[in-house]
Design a protein around this motif. Structure first.
Motif, PDB file in Angstrom:
ATOM      1  N   VAL A  11     -15.866  -4.507   8.034  1.00 19.16           N
ATOM      2  CA  VAL A  11     -14.702  -4.038   7.266  1.00 19.16           C
ATOM      3  C   VAL A  11     -13.423  -4.489   7.961  1.00 19.16           C
ATOM      4  O   VAL A  11     -13.243  -4.271   9.157  1.00 19.16           O
ATOM      5  CB  VAL A  11     -14.707  -2.505   7.112  1.00 19.16           C
ATOM      6  N   ILE A  12     -12.551  -5.135   7.202  1.00 13.11           N
ATOM      7  CA  ILE A  12     -11.276  -5.636   7.719  1.00 13.11           C
ATOM      8  C   ILE A  12     -10.154  -4.774   7.154  1.00 13.11           C
ATOM      9  O   ILE A  12     -10.037  -4.627   5.935  1.00 13.11           O
ATOM     10  CB  ILE A  12     -11.054  -7.101   7.300  1.00 13.11           C
ATOM     11  N   PHE A  13      -9.338  -4.199   8.039  1.00 15.81           N
ATOM     12  CA  PHE A  13      -8.229  -3.357   7.596  1.00 15.81           C
ATOM     13  C   PHE A  13      -6.906  -4.098   7.741  1.00 15.81           C
ATOM     14  O   PHE A  13      -6.660  -4.761   8.739  1.00 15.81           O
ATOM     15  CB  PHE A  13      -8.169  -2.067   8.419  1.00 15.81           C
ATOM     16  N   ASN A  14      -6.054  -3.981   6.717  1.00 18.97           N
ATOM     17  CA  ASN A  14      -4.701  -4.532   6.799  1.00 18.97           C
ATOM     18  C   ASN A  14      -3.756  -3.679   5.957  1.00 18.97           C
ATOM     19  O   ASN A  14      -4.170  -2.676   5.369  1.00 18.97           O
ATOM     20  CB  ASN A  14      -4.673  -6.013   6.380  1.00 18.97           C
ATOM     21  N   ARG A  15      -2.510  -4.083   5.922  1.00 16.73           N
ATOM     22  CA  ARG A  15      -1.505  -3.321   5.175  1.00 16.73           C
ATOM     23  C   ARG A  15      -0.671  -4.240   4.293  1.00 16.73           C
ATOM     24  O   ARG A  15      -0.472  -5.409   4.617  1.00 16.73           O
ATOM     25  CB  ARG A  15      -0.566  -2.573   6.118  1.00 16.73           C
ATOM     26  N   THR A  16      -0.177  -3.685   3.196  1.00 22.04           N
ATOM     27  CA  THR A  16       0.829  -4.342   2.368  1.00 22.04           C
ATOM     28  C   THR A  16       1.975  -3.359   2.178  1.00 22.04           C
ATOM     29  O   THR A  16       1.770  -2.261   1.659  1.00 22.04           O
ATOM     30  CB  THR A  16       0.264  -4.743   0.992  1.00 22.04           C
ATOM     31  N   PRO A  17       3.194  -3.705   2.612  1.00 21.27           N
ATOM     32  CA  PRO A  17       4.331  -2.795   2.412  1.00 21.27           C
ATOM     33  C   PRO A  17       4.862  -2.862   0.982  1.00 21.27           C
ATOM     34  O   PRO A  17       4.933  -3.937   0.384  1.00 21.27           O
ATOM     35  CB  PRO A  17       5.368  -3.310   3.417  1.00 21.27           C
ATOM     36  N   ALA A  18       5.210  -1.710   0.456  1.00 23.32           N
ATOM     37  CA  ALA A  18       5.804  -1.626  -0.883  1.00 23.32           C
ATOM     38  C   ALA A  18       7.246  -2.105  -0.837  1.00 23.32           C
ATOM     39  O   ALA A  18       7.933  -1.960   0.179  1.00 23.32           O
ATOM     40  CB  ALA A  18       5.739  -0.192  -1.395  1.00 23.32           C
ATOM     41  N   MET A  19       7.708  -2.682  -1.946  1.00 24.45           N
ATOM     42  CA  MET A  19       9.063  -3.240  -2.020  1.00 24.45           C
ATOM     43  C   MET A  19       9.731  -2.794  -3.316  1.00 24.45           C
ATOM     44  O   MET A  19      10.173  -3.607  -4.118  1.00 24.45           O
ATOM     45  CB  MET A  19       8.998  -4.773  -1.930  1.00 24.45           C
ATOM     46  N   TRP A  20       9.821  -1.491  -3.518  1.00 28.07           N
ATOM     47  CA  TRP A  20      10.292  -0.952  -4.791  1.00 28.07           C
ATOM     48  C   TRP A  20      11.804  -0.891  -4.912  1.00 28.07           C
ATOM     49  O   TRP A  20      12.341  -0.715  -6.005  1.00 28.07           O
ATOM     50  CB  TRP A  20       9.714   0.443  -5.001  1.00 28.07           C
ATOM     51  N   ASN A  21      12.500  -0.981  -3.789  1.00 27.13           N
ATOM     52  CA  ASN A  21      13.957  -0.925  -3.810  1.00 27.13           C
ATOM     53  C   ASN A  21      14.485  -1.663  -2.580  1.00 27.13           C
ATOM     54  O   ASN A  21      13.699  -2.165  -1.771  1.00 27.13           O
ATOM     55  CB  ASN A  21      14.460   0.524  -3.855  1.00 27.13           C
ATOM     56  N   GLN A  22      15.800  -1.715  -2.448  1.00 29.97           N
ATOM     57  CA  GLN A  22      16.413  -2.470  -1.346  1.00 29.97           C
ATOM     58  C   GLN A  22      15.998  -1.913   0.016  1.00 29.97           C
ATOM     59  O   GLN A  22      15.710  -2.671   0.950  1.00 29.97           O
ATOM     60  CB  GLN A  22      17.932  -2.449  -1.491  1.00 29.97           C
ATOM     61  N   GLY A  23      15.963  -0.579   0.127  1.00 28.87           N
ATOM     62  CA  GLY A  23      15.586   0.041   1.391  1.00 28.87           C
ATOM     63  C   GLY A  23      14.142  -0.264   1.777  1.00 28.87           C
ATOM     64  O   GLY A  23      13.862  -0.604   2.938  1.00 28.87           O
ATOM     65  N   TYR A  24      13.238  -0.163   0.812  1.00 28.13           N
ATOM     66  CA  TYR A  24      11.831  -0.464   1.071  1.00 28.13           C
ATOM     67  C   TYR A  24      11.640  -1.943   1.405  1.00 28.13           C
ATOM     68  O   TYR A  24      10.794  -2.296   2.228  1.00 28.13           O
ATOM     69  CB  TYR A  24      10.976  -0.079  -0.136  1.00 28.13           C
ATOM     70  N   THR A  25      12.434  -2.803   0.776  1.00 25.60           N
ATOM     71  CA  THR A  25      12.327  -4.239   1.050  1.00 25.60           C
ATOM     72  C   THR A  25      12.752  -4.558   2.480  1.00 25.60           C
ATOM     73  O   THR A  25      12.122  -5.367   3.172  1.00 25.60           O
ATOM     74  CB  THR A  25      13.170  -5.045   0.042  1.00 25.60           C
TER      75      THR A  25
END
Length: 213
Positions: free
Chosen positions: A83-97
């Motif tokens: 099992v390989i774990f990773n992350r994807t960050p959300a980019m819903w607004n300027q702050g999240y980006t």
């Protein structure tokens, strides 16, 4: 006739354990249901192919993600080698980006392991105002990150490319919130459907086994 009746009853009860095992197996298989506890992505996302991929869709700006982090980190340590774990960050607004760009900058600088929790703590524990690239660089400089190197990587082509790919994946996830777990680019698990963040991990374990089969 009596002996035949006794024999029939013996055969009937002899079948019972096998029947019980089958029923229990069925119950285990039916424990989590697509469309109820998890959702199949309409368009599967490409994965590395080196194992079963588990992705956390998250944001440093999300308090629920911050609370989930120690639980998730402990769970990740228990995952088997396939099992390989990773992350994807959300980019819903300027702050999240901005926070997503910070994530990929630290990843590119090979500092994510030491700075991942630091960024979470800065926002949710220390209440630092790091809502601009300069403020982020200044804060990270205080905890040992070279600010000039940070800004250079932050604005690099590689990080911009990672952001575009993350944005595309995030759209494909069709998640209604974070944290969300994606299993092998096929299944989305949300806290609302799983009942809790702990529940998400239980459903993830079920889907990992499903993929392994």
């Amino acid at each position: 006739k009596m002996s035949q009746s006794i024999l029939f009853r013996m055969k009937r009860f002899a079948v019972a354990p096998a029947l019980m095992f089958a029923l229990l197996s069925f119950a285990a298989q039916a424990e989590y249901e697509a469309g109820v506890h998890y959702f199949e992505l309409s368009t599967p996302i490409a994965v590395s192919g080196d194992g079963i991929e588990v992705t956390e869709y998250f944001s440093y700006g999300c308090n629920h993600c911050y609370q989930f982090e120690p639980i998730l980190a402990a769970w990740v340590k228990t995952l088997p080698e396939d099992v390989i774990f990773n992350r994807t960050p959300a980019m819903w607004n300027q702050g999240y980006t901005l926070l997503a760009q910070t994530y990929y900058t630290l990843l590119a600088m090979d500092l994510l392991e030491t700075m991942h929790l630091e960024v979470f703590n800065a926002i949710h524990l220390k209440r630092q105002d790091i809502r601009s690239p300069q403020a982020m660089a200044d804060y990270l400089a205080k905890v040992g990150v070279d600010p000039l190197a940070f800004v250079k990587v932050f604005n690099s082509f590689g990080v911009q490319s990672s952001l575009r790919q993350a944005d595309a994946r995030g759209r494909a996830y069709r998640a209604t919130g974070v944290p969300t777990i994606i299993v092998h680019g096929k299944y989305r698990i949300e806290t609302a459907s799983a009942g809790s963040t702990q529940g998400m991990l239980k459903v993830a374990e079920y889907l990992i086994d499903l993929e392994r089969q």
